[in-house]
Design a protein around this motif. Structure first.
Motif, PDB file in Angstrom:
ATOM      1  N   ARG A   8      63.902 -18.672 -42.994  1.00  0.00           N
ATOM      2  CA  ARG A   8      65.266 -18.135 -43.020  1.00  0.00           C
ATOM      3  C   ARG A   8      65.344 -16.917 -43.958  1.00  0.00           C
ATOM      4  N   THR A   9      64.633 -16.981 -45.077  1.00  0.00           N
ATOM      5  CA  THR A   9      64.626 -15.860 -46.017  1.00  0.00           C
ATOM      6  C   THR A   9      63.985 -14.637 -45.366  1.00  0.00           C
ATOM      7  N   ARG A  10      62.857 -14.814 -44.696  1.00  0.00           N
ATOM      8  CA  ARG A  10      62.173 -13.692 -44.034  1.00  0.00           C
ATOM      9  C   ARG A  10      63.064 -13.089 -42.937  1.00  0.00           C
ATOM     10  N   TYR A  11      63.735 -13.962 -42.183  1.00  0.00           N
ATOM     11  CA  TYR A  11      64.613 -13.491 -41.111  1.00  0.00           C
ATOM     12  C   TYR A  11      65.699 -12.567 -41.683  1.00  0.00           C
ATOM     13  N   TYR A  12      66.373 -13.020 -42.734  1.00  0.00           N
ATOM     14  CA  TYR A  12      67.460 -12.231 -43.310  1.00  0.00           C
ATOM     15  C   TYR A  12      66.956 -11.031 -44.119  1.00  0.00           C
ATOM     16  N   GLU A  13      65.770 -11.116 -44.683  1.00  0.00           N
ATOM     17  CA  GLU A  13      65.189  -9.938 -45.338  1.00  0.00           C
ATOM     18  C   GLU A  13      65.060  -8.806 -44.320  1.00  0.00           C
ATOM     19  N   GLY A  14      64.592  -9.150 -43.120  1.00  0.00           N
ATOM     20  CA  GLY A  14      64.457  -8.148 -42.063  1.00  0.00           C
ATOM     21  C   GLY A  14      65.802  -7.591 -41.633  1.00  0.00           C
ATOM     22  N   LEU A  15      66.754  -8.481 -41.424  1.00  0.00           N
ATOM     23  CA  LEU A  15      68.093  -8.091 -40.999  1.00  0.00           C
ATOM     24  C   LEU A  15      68.786  -7.213 -42.040  1.00  0.00           C
ATOM     25  N   GLU A  55      73.315 -23.310 -40.517  1.00  0.00           N
ATOM     26  CA  GLU A  55      74.285 -22.233 -40.743  1.00  0.00           C
ATOM     27  C   GLU A  55      74.775 -22.215 -42.191  1.00  0.00           C
ATOM     28  N   ILE A  56      74.862 -23.363 -42.827  1.00  0.00           N
ATOM     29  CA  ILE A  56      75.248 -23.409 -44.240  1.00  0.00           C
ATOM     30  C   ILE A  56      74.084 -22.937 -45.106  1.00  0.00           C
ATOM     31  N   ILE A  57      72.875 -23.362 -44.771  1.00  0.00           N
ATOM     32  CA  ILE A  57      71.678 -22.881 -45.482  1.00  0.00           C
ATOM     33  C   ILE A  57      71.621 -21.356 -45.403  1.00  0.00           C
ATOM     34  N   ASP A  58      71.870 -20.805 -44.211  1.00  0.00           N
ATOM     35  CA  ASP A  58      71.832 -19.356 -44.030  1.00  0.00           C
ATOM     36  C   ASP A  58      72.840 -18.643 -44.935  1.00  0.00           C
ATOM     37  N   SER A  59      74.006 -19.267 -45.147  1.00  0.00           N
ATOM     38  CA  SER A  59      75.005 -18.631 -46.013  1.00  0.00           C
ATOM     39  C   SER A  59      74.491 -18.523 -47.451  1.00  0.00           C
ATOM     40  N   LEU A  65      70.110 -13.156 -51.148  1.00  0.00           N
ATOM     41  CA  LEU A  65      69.514 -11.863 -50.800  1.00  0.00           C
ATOM     42  C   LEU A  65      70.473 -10.701 -51.055  1.00  0.00           C
ATOM     43  N   ALA A  66      71.766 -10.952 -50.994  1.00  0.00           N
ATOM     44  CA  ALA A  66      72.743  -9.894 -51.283  1.00  0.00           C
ATOM     45  C   ALA A  66      72.587  -9.401 -52.717  1.00  0.00           C
ATOM     46  N   HIS A  67      72.058 -10.260 -53.600  1.00  0.00           N
ATOM     47  CA  HIS A  67      71.815  -9.840 -54.974  1.00  0.00           C
ATOM     48  C   HIS A  67      70.713  -8.785 -55.066  1.00  0.00           C
ATOM     49  N   ASP A  68      69.940  -8.616 -54.003  1.00  0.00           N
ATOM     50  CA  ASP A  68      68.959  -7.527 -53.968  1.00  0.00           C
ATOM     51  C   ASP A  68      69.679  -6.175 -53.942  1.00  0.00           C
TER      52      ASP A  68
END
Length: 102
Positions: A8-15, A55-59, A65-68
């Protein structure tokens, strides 16, 4: 569970166009669901998240990641969060209420 959190982290890092992948760790945490360390470039996720729907984990993943992009919890930070997780407020409420998957 670690592999799910990495996935999930890799997915959202890409997004979210995050250039350098984070180290992902899972540990028992009592006061938060995740933390982002700029010093070690790692994200720690709470073990309790394994009981929640994806979906909660993704939030939580998006929040960390927004802290990046924005280190604090300002309006700019939440603008990033809502861009990638439009239902963040609702999902965060469910997380805090303890709405487990089972």
């Amino acid at each position: 569970y670690l592999s799910l959190m990495e996935e999930r982290t890799r997915y959202y890092e890409g997004l979210m166009n995050i250039q350098k992948p984070y180290k992902v760790r899972v540990q028992k945490m009592t006061s938060r669901y995740g933390s982002n360390s700029s010093q070690t470039h790692s994200i720690n996720y709470s073990l309790i998240l394994l009981h929640y729907p994806v979906e909660i984990i993704d939030s939580v993943v998006v929040h960390e990641l927004a802290h990046d992009k924005v280190r604090n919890h300002s309006n700019n930070f939440y603008n990033v969060v809502y861009k990638y997780c439009p239902k963040y407020k609702e999902l965060n409420k469910r997380l805090r209420k303890g709405e487990f998957a089972w």
